[in-house]
Design an enzyme around this catalytic site. Structure first.
Site, PDB file in Angstrom:
ATOM      1  N   GLN A 121     -22.517 -13.637  17.302  1.00  0.00           N
ATOM      2  CA  GLN A 121     -22.310 -12.884  16.059  1.00  0.00           C
ATOM      3  C   GLN A 121     -21.231 -13.559  15.208  1.00  0.00           C
ATOM      4  OE1 GLN A 121     -21.947  -8.442  15.828  1.00  0.00           O
ATOM      5  NE2 GLN A 121     -19.764  -8.880  15.833  1.00  0.00           N
ATOM      6  N   ASP A 176     -18.289 -11.155  20.973  1.00  0.00           N
ATOM      7  CA  ASP A 176     -19.637 -11.313  20.427  1.00  0.00           C
ATOM      8  C   ASP A 176     -19.699 -12.674  19.749  1.00  0.00           C
ATOM      9  OD1 ASP A 176     -20.825  -8.464  20.801  1.00  0.00           O
ATOM     10  OD2 ASP A 176     -18.802  -8.172  20.052  1.00  0.00           O
ATOM     11  N   SER A 180     -17.563  -0.960  24.469  1.00  0.00           N
ATOM     12  CA  SER A 180     -17.877   0.469  24.340  1.00  0.00           C
ATOM     13  C   SER A 180     -18.935   0.864  25.364  1.00  0.00           C
ATOM     14  CB  SER A 180     -18.390   0.769  22.928  1.00  0.00           C
ATOM     15  OG  SER A 180     -17.471   0.290  21.977  1.00  0.00           O
ATOM     16  N   ARG A 181     -19.760  -0.105  25.779  1.00  0.00           N
ATOM     17  CA  ARG A 181     -20.834   0.197  26.740  1.00  0.00           C
ATOM     18  C   ARG A 181     -20.323   0.294  28.183  1.00  0.00           C
ATOM     19  NH1 ARG A 181     -24.020  -3.184  22.984  1.00  0.00           N
ATOM     20  NH2 ARG A 181     -25.680  -1.893  22.147  1.00  0.00           N
ATOM     21  N   GLN A 223     -29.411  -2.982  13.286  1.00  0.00           N
ATOM     22  CA  GLN A 223     -29.204  -4.037  14.284  1.00  0.00           C
ATOM     23  C   GLN A 223     -29.667  -3.642  15.685  1.00  0.00           C
ATOM     24  OE1 GLN A 223     -24.825  -3.978  13.543  1.00  0.00           O
ATOM     25  NE2 GLN A 223     -24.633  -4.305  15.740  1.00  0.00           N
ATOM     26  N   GLY A 268      -9.918  -3.587  22.932  1.00  0.00           N
ATOM     27  CA  GLY A 268     -10.495  -4.796  22.322  1.00  0.00           C
ATOM     28  C   GLY A 268     -10.481  -4.663  20.806  1.00  0.00           C
ATOM     29  N   HIS A 269     -11.019  -3.530  20.318  1.00  0.00           N
ATOM     30  CA  HIS A 269     -10.990  -3.267  18.868  1.00  0.00           C
ATOM     31  C   HIS A 269      -9.548  -3.199  18.365  1.00  0.00           C
ATOM     32  CE1 HIS A 269     -14.837  -1.108  20.065  1.00  0.00           C
ATOM     33  NE2 HIS A 269     -15.282  -1.904  19.120  1.00  0.00           N
ATOM     34  N   GLY A 271     -14.311 -10.138  16.970  1.00  0.00           N
ATOM     35  CA  GLY A 271     -13.981 -10.535  18.333  1.00  0.00           C
ATOM     36  C   GLY A 271     -14.876 -11.671  18.797  1.00  0.00           C
TER      37      GLY A 271
HETATM   38  P1  AMP Z   1     -18.486  -3.331  18.152  1.00  0.00           P
HETATM   39  O1  AMP Z   1     -17.874  -2.002  17.877  1.00  0.00           O
HETATM   40  O2  AMP Z   1     -18.951  -3.496  19.549  1.00  0.00           O
HETATM   41  O3  AMP Z   1     -19.499  -3.730  17.116  1.00  0.00           O
HETATM   42  O4  AMP Z   1     -17.309  -4.377  17.996  1.00  0.00           O
HETATM   43  C1  AMP Z   1     -16.558  -4.463  16.824  1.00  0.00           C
HETATM   44  C2  AMP Z   1     -15.716  -5.705  16.884  1.00  0.00           C
HETATM   45  O5  AMP Z   1     -14.829  -5.641  17.994  1.00  0.00           O
HETATM   46  C3  AMP Z   1     -16.554  -6.978  17.053  1.00  0.00           C
HETATM   47  O6  AMP Z   1     -16.015  -8.002  16.244  1.00  0.00           O
HETATM   48  C4  AMP Z   1     -16.395  -7.272  18.516  1.00  0.00           C
HETATM   49  O7  AMP Z   1     -16.554  -8.638  18.840  1.00  0.00           O
HETATM   50  C5  AMP Z   1     -14.968  -6.819  18.753  1.00  0.00           C
HETATM   51  N1  AMP Z   1     -14.754  -6.560  20.175  1.00  0.00           N
HETATM   52  C6  AMP Z   1     -15.460  -5.740  20.978  1.00  0.00           C
HETATM   53  N2  AMP Z   1     -15.014  -5.812  22.247  1.00  0.00           N
HETATM   54  C7  AMP Z   1     -13.998  -6.717  22.238  1.00  0.00           C
HETATM   55  C8  AMP Z   1     -13.149  -7.242  23.246  1.00  0.00           C
HETATM   56  N3  AMP Z   1     -13.245  -6.868  24.501  1.00  0.00           N
HETATM   57  N4  AMP Z   1     -12.222  -8.150  22.879  1.00  0.00           N
HETATM   58  C9  AMP Z   1     -12.127  -8.557  21.583  1.00  0.00           C
HETATM   59  N5  AMP Z   1     -12.905  -8.090  20.593  1.00  0.00           N
HETATM   60  C10 AMP Z   1     -13.838  -7.188  20.911  1.00  0.00           C
END
Ligand code: AMP
Length: 283
Positions: free
Chosen positions: A156, A153, A189-190, A62, A37-38, A150
């Protein structure tokens, strides 16, 4: 070749160099434990920008007091490898002390109440203040021309777009589609917290959203009826936290299905929170 930078002053020095050369800088803010995703955000940044910065920072402001800040997966070495593979120029991985040298004495960025008092904001009071603060700091530190987020979220994303517009921050915000695993589970990540059984249960999130989309496409309009129909797919032991239909413009609740509605769901499985969403299209 990605280099890890831990100090704000070192990022700034690089930025000065890049800006002098008129280079376009892309920023991908993350909390690490990077997955595909990232990676999709990083690839998009790589395609559109001359220089790409990925920040890896598990942002304490946060997380609520009973949330998973301490246990949040931290895998910096692997993250850096993924960044290298994708041609990232800088991995910015500051310590909490570097980002918040004054501890909890902080100037706040407070997104409007009507953007916060629903969806994830309802059960995570203060969460989006923390997000807005850290993202604003990252924009100021990196001077990014474009930042990639992404739609996973979604709240967000819409909040960031809102405060960037309200505060005249000179950065373009690009939203990227949700990347899912082959079984339909949105990458997160979860997800590493899930047992195989719970993972199977978590698949109902995507099934519920697909059902909504299907009902929308056959012309159903009434949100209440569509919700009830879709929720028949909820698995046992999956506790629904919210299932909301809101406008993508101002996150106001909707009672009729129409294009551009954000349909967002959050559940808890074994006390771990999972979110997913779709945006209804005009087809
Ligand atoms: P995080 O590390 O969870 O804060 O996510 C960092 C960025 O990656 C945020 O903009 C999330 O929305 C994006 N993100 C996380 N998971 C996905 C996913 N499955 N598809 C697209 N973007 C994602």
């Amino acid at each position: 070749m990605s280099s890890i930078i831990k100090h704000i002053s070192d990022v700034r020095n690089k930025i000065i160099e890049w800006k002098k050369q008129g280079l376009k800088i892309g920023l991908v803010p993350t909390m690490g434990a990077l997955h595909i995703g990232h990676e999709s955000l990083i690839k998009k940044a790589r395609q559109t920008c001359d220089k790409v910065i990925v920040s890896v920072f598990v942002n304490p402001t946060q997380f609520g007091p009973n949330e998973d800040f301490d246990n949040y997966p931290r895998t910096l070495e692997v993250d850096v490898e993924l960044c290298k593979k994708n041609g990232v120029d800088i991995v910015f991985a500051p310590s909490a002390k570097e980002m918040y040298p004054d501890g909890e004495t902080l100037t706040g960025i407070v997104p409007p109440e009507n953007f916060q008092n629903k969806l994830c904001g309802k059960s995570r009071p203060g969460h989006f203040n923390g997000v807005a603060l850290v993202v604003t700091k990252l924009f100021n530190i990196t001077q990014a021309d474009i930042a990639f987020f992404g739609l996973k979220d979604a709240q967000q994303f819409f909040i960031i777009k809102k405060f960037v517009r309200d505060l005249n921050i000179s950065v373009e915000i690009v939203g990227c589609p949700i990347i899912r695993d082959i079984d339909g589970l949105a990458m997160s990540s979860r997800n590493t917290y899930l047992s195989e059984t719970d993972r199977q249960k978590a698949l109902c999130l995507n099934k519920i959203l697909k059902k909504v989309d299907k009902l929308y496409k056959i012309g159903k309009k009434n949100v209440y009826e569509v919700k009830n129909e879709a929720l028949k797919l909820l698995e046992t032991d999956v506790n629904i936290e919210y299932f909301e239909f809101v406008s993508t413009h101002d996150l106001a609740p909707k009672t009729e299905l129409e294009p551009d509605i954000l349909v967002a769901i959050a559940v808890k499985i074994n006390n771990i929170r999972f979110i997913d969403n779709i945006i209804l299209d005009s087809a």
